[in-house]
Design a protein around this motif. Structure first.
Motif, mmCIF file in Angstrom:
data_model
loop_
_atom_site.group_PDB
_atom_site.id
_atom_site.type_symbol
_atom_site.label_atom_id
_atom_site.label_comp_id
_atom_site.label_asym_id
_atom_site.label_seq_id
_atom_site.Cartn_x
_atom_site.Cartn_y
_atom_site.Cartn_z
ATOM 1 N N VAL A 141 31.272 -18.498 30.551
ATOM 2 C CA VAL A 141 31.635 -18.391 29.135
ATOM 3 C C VAL A 141 30.493 -17.709 28.400
ATOM 4 N N LEU A 142 30.847 -17.064 27.287
ATOM 5 C CA LEU A 142 29.877 -16.341 26.466
ATOM 6 C C LEU A 142 29.794 -16.998 25.099
ATOM 7 N N ALA A 143 28.575 -17.396 24.692
ATOM 8 C CA ALA A 143 28.331 -17.975 23.367
ATOM 9 C C ALA A 143 27.299 -17.106 22.660
ATOM 10 N N ASN A 144 27.739 -16.320 21.693
ATOM 11 C CA ASN A 144 26.895 -15.308 21.055
ATOM 12 C C ASN A 144 26.342 -14.361 22.115
ATOM 13 N N ASP A 145 25.042 -14.398 22.372
ATOM 14 C CA ASP A 145 24.482 -13.501 23.392
ATOM 15 C C ASP A 145 24.004 -14.282 24.613
ATOM 16 N N ARG A 146 24.585 -15.463 24.843
ATOM 17 C CA ARG A 146 24.202 -16.290 25.988
ATOM 18 C C ARG A 146 25.393 -16.478 26.922
ATOM 19 N N LEU A 147 25.164 -16.244 28.195
ATOM 20 C CA LEU A 147 26.164 -16.464 29.227
ATOM 21 C C LEU A 147 25.856 -17.766 29.965
ATOM 22 N N TYR A 148 26.891 -18.582 30.195
ATOM 23 C CA TYR A 148 26.754 -19.847 30.913
ATOM 24 C C TYR A 148 27.513 -19.755 32.235
ATOM 25 N N PHE A 149 26.782 -19.963 33.341
ATOM 26 C CA PHE A 149 27.365 -19.930 34.679
ATOM 27 C C PHE A 149 27.197 -21.309 35.326
ATOM 28 N N PHE A 150 28.260 -21.807 35.960
ATOM 29 C CA PHE A 150 28.210 -23.099 36.650
ATOM 30 C C PHE A 150 28.628 -22.892 38.097
ATOM 31 N N ASN A 151 27.791 -23.367 39.040
ATOM 32 C CA ASN A 151 28.100 -23.135 40.449
ATOM 33 C C ASN A 151 28.633 -24.396 41.123
ATOM 34 N N GLN A 152 28.877 -24.306 42.433
ATOM 35 C CA GLN A 152 29.521 -25.398 43.146
ATOM 36 C C GLN A 152 28.577 -26.525 43.543
ATOM 37 N N SER A 153 27.281 -26.344 43.338
ATOM 38 C CA SER A 153 26.329 -27.399 43.705
ATOM 39 C C SER A 153 25.719 -28.097 42.498
ATOM 40 N N GLY A 154 26.117 -27.714 41.268
ATOM 41 C CA GLY A 154 25.665 -28.424 40.074
ATOM 42 C C GLY A 154 24.656 -27.680 39.218
ATOM 43 N N LEU A 155 24.346 -26.433 39.559
ATOM 44 C CA LEU A 155 23.427 -25.657 38.725
ATOM 45 C C LEU A 155 24.188 -25.013 37.569
ATOM 46 N N GLY A 156 23.609 -25.142 36.382
ATOM 47 C CA GLY A 156 24.118 -24.455 35.207
ATOM 48 C C GLY A 156 23.059 -23.478 34.719
ATOM 49 N N THR A 157 23.327 -22.184 34.846
ATOM 50 C CA THR A 157 22.348 -21.150 34.534
ATOM 51 C C THR A 157 22.748 -20.447 33.255
ATOM 52 N N VAL A 158 21.783 -20.325 32.332
ATOM 53 C CA VAL A 158 22.013 -19.657 31.049
ATOM 54 C C VAL A 158 21.266 -18.332 31.070
ATOM 55 N N VAL A 159 21.975 -17.247 30.777
ATOM 56 C CA VAL A 159 21.435 -15.893 30.906
ATOM 57 C C VAL A 159 21.674 -15.125 29.615
ATOM 58 N N LYS A 160 20.737 -14.301 29.224
ATOM 59 C CA LYS A 160 20.903 -13.420 28.073
ATOM 60 C C LYS A 160 21.882 -12.297 28.415
ATOM 61 N N ALA A 161 22.845 -12.070 27.556
ATOM 62 C CA ALA A 161 23.806 -10.987 27.747
ATOM 63 C C ALA A 161 23.241 -9.725 27.117
ATOM 64 N N GLN A 162 22.460 -9.000 27.896
ATOM 65 C CA GLN A 162 21.759 -7.831 27.380
ATOM 66 C C GLN A 162 21.502 -6.835 28.504
ATOM 67 N N ARG A 163 20.869 -5.705 28.150
ATOM 68 C CA ARG A 163 20.673 -4.607 29.094
ATOM 69 C C ARG A 163 19.538 -4.844 30.080
ATOM 70 N N GLU A 164 18.742 -5.855 29.871
ATOM 71 C CA GLU A 164 17.695 -6.221 30.825
ATOM 72 C C GLU A 164 17.934 -7.657 31.275
ATOM 73 N N PRO A 165 17.708 -7.961 32.555
ATOM 74 C CA PRO A 165 17.963 -9.321 33.040
ATOM 75 C C PRO A 165 16.959 -10.322 32.462
ATOM 76 N N GLU A 166 17.479 -11.445 31.981
ATOM 77 C CA GLU A 166 16.618 -12.509 31.451
ATOM 78 C C GLU A 166 17.329 -13.846 31.612
ATOM 79 N N ILE A 167 16.782 -14.705 32.464
ATOM 80 C CA ILE A 167 17.311 -16.050 32.631
ATOM 81 C C ILE A 167 16.619 -16.975 31.639
ATOM 82 N N ILE A 168 17.410 -17.644 30.825
ATOM 83 C CA ILE A 168 16.875 -18.534 29.794
ATOM 84 C C ILE A 168 16.600 -19.918 30.354
#
Length: 438
Positions: A376-403
């Motif tokens: 899901v996308l909240a403003n400029d933040r992407l939320y990813f949830f995997n099958q082992s319980g990790l929830g990763t928040v990433v900046k939705a931008q032209r350069e990779p940045e894990i928050i």
């Protein structure tokens, strides 16, 4: 003039006070991909979503779940709805949970099945409660493929109507979720024996139209031999309903081809041929560009950008394709568009950023784990949830940045997250979690 000015001020103040004091249950997530069917969180919720959480921090509650299910939570009027089924598929349930407290409000056995088709090689990959519910005003639509479809009263969970006569040999289980638009509930069946789309009248449950796929499944495969039954005819795609000019179209991806149908009549409008099968990702519609982003399936999945206009008809494979990304595409998680960029995560956690206009890859970065759930996308933040319980928040931008990377083992999910009233709801294997800043 003074009286009019004072009256206007009072009216504005009244409206503002009503908006502030409106019950929290009005915010909703009525479809597995949210209110706009693209995973984008409304602005009113986006600012309040937490970035960090643990099993003891920013988890408001977790509600116990029974049996199993891949269906994603959907939310309206203060209630969260999802489905479950026994491992053998003989019993299928619908569950309602209080959004605020996590209390189980309804847990209803909806369908019992004397005969159940085995999942075969899909055991562990699919189950008998994979399609998600969809919500209308005061009602819930639950769907289990050919095993049954029902409309329920959202207050009582009582069945208003049901259909158990829509045939399909699913082969590896149903997966396509229903889509609601106006007076139509659109259902997709892509099995071994039948492949079709149908629209039901939401008031009566009666069939308004049915259209079979025109795909030629007898084309030769890459090895020069005729395609076999089974996976080569299967798909799990939830369609997208899009507005093209004055016409509403249903974009539905199947094995070996996708079709677009007129929502009102079911008439096939155009088709796009491809070489994949087991398509399971909903088309992403970019209305400003009149561009549909299509994922073709699980065998050599392609990402295809198709340009549409009011005159698009017939076979568009060689005429309307803007670009094709041949490799590095997911099988399960839907992509998200933000600010002219497409973000997608593969099954094994390779996150890529792609230029919408050209399909060129700008960057890729690995995030841990395996992924079935769409982000899901909240403003400029992407939320990813995997099958082992990790929830990763990433900046939705032209350069990779894990928050942030948040680890709650029990929160491992195969379902899409839902967002409502500043909280994220994640279906784990044994509990539904509410993530919210305290």
């Amino acid at each position: 003039m003074t009286r009019l000015f004072l009256f206007t001020l009072l009216a504005v103040a009244f409206i503002a006070s009503f908006a502030v004091s409106a019950p929290t249950g009005l915010a909703n997530w009525p479809d597995r991909h949210g209110p706009t069917h693209d995973g984008v969180v409304a602005d009113v919720d986006a600012e309040r979503l937490p970035i960090h959480w643990t099993d003891t921090e920013n988890v408001a509650w977790k509600a116990p779940l029974h049996d199993e299910g891949h269906s994603s939570p959907v939310i309206a009027e203060g209630k969260i709805w999802l489905t479950a089924a026994t491992t053998d598929g003989t019993k299928q349930f619908i569950i309602a949970i209080d959004e605020e407290t996590g209390e189980i409000l309804h847990d209803r056995l909806l369908f019992e099945n004397d005969e159940v088709e085995e999942l075969g090689g899909a055991v562990g990959f699919n189950n008998y409660a994979a399609p998600s519910c969809v919500l209308g005003p005061g009602v819930v639509y639950a769907h289990f493929g050919s095993y049954g479809t029902a409309k329920l009263d959202a207050k009582t969970a009582e069945v208003i109507w049901q259909r158990r006569d829509l045939p399909c040999r699913h082969y590896r289980g149903p997966g396509s979720s229903p889509v609601l638009h106006g007076n139509k509930l659109v259902l997709t069946f892509d099995g071994v024996d039948q492949q079709y789309t149908t629209a039901l009248d939401v008031e009566t449950g009666k069939t308004l139209w049915r259209t079979d796929r025109t795909t030629d499944y007898e084309d030769l495969g890459d090895d020069g031999k005729p395609l076999r039954d089974g996976d080569m005819r299967k798909a799990y795609c939830t369609p997208a309903i899009v507005q093209v000019g004055d016409q509403r179209q249903i974009l539905s991806v199947g094995a070996r081809a996708m079709q677009s149908y007129d929502l009102e009549t079911g008439e096939e409008l155009w088709t796009l041929r491809h070489k994949s099968y087991n398509a399971g990702i909903r088309p992403l519609w970019i209305p400003k560009k009149k561009l549909a982003i299509i994922n073709t399936g699980s065998r050599g999945a392609q990402l295809v950008a198709v340009q549409l206009d009011e005159s698009t008809k017939g076979d568009v494979t060689d005429s309307h394709v803007e670009w094709v990304r041949e490799r590095g595409n997911p099988r399960f998680a839907m992509p998200i568009e933000h600010d002219g960029l497409i973000f997608q995560v593969t099954d094994n956690g390779v996150l890529t950023c792609i230029e919408l206009e050209t399909g060129d890859e700008l960057w890729k970065k690995r995030i841990s784990g395996d992924y079935l759930a769409s982000p899901v996308l909240a403003n400029d933040r992407l939320y990813f949830f995997n099958q082992s319980g990790l929830g990763t928040v990433v900046k939705a931008q032209r350069e990779p940045e894990i928050i942030a990377v948040n680890d709650v083992p029990g929160m491992g999910t195969t379902a899409c997250p839902a967002v409502s009233n500043g909280a994220i709801f994640v279906r784990g294997k044994e509990h539904l979690y509410k993530i919210q800043t305290h």
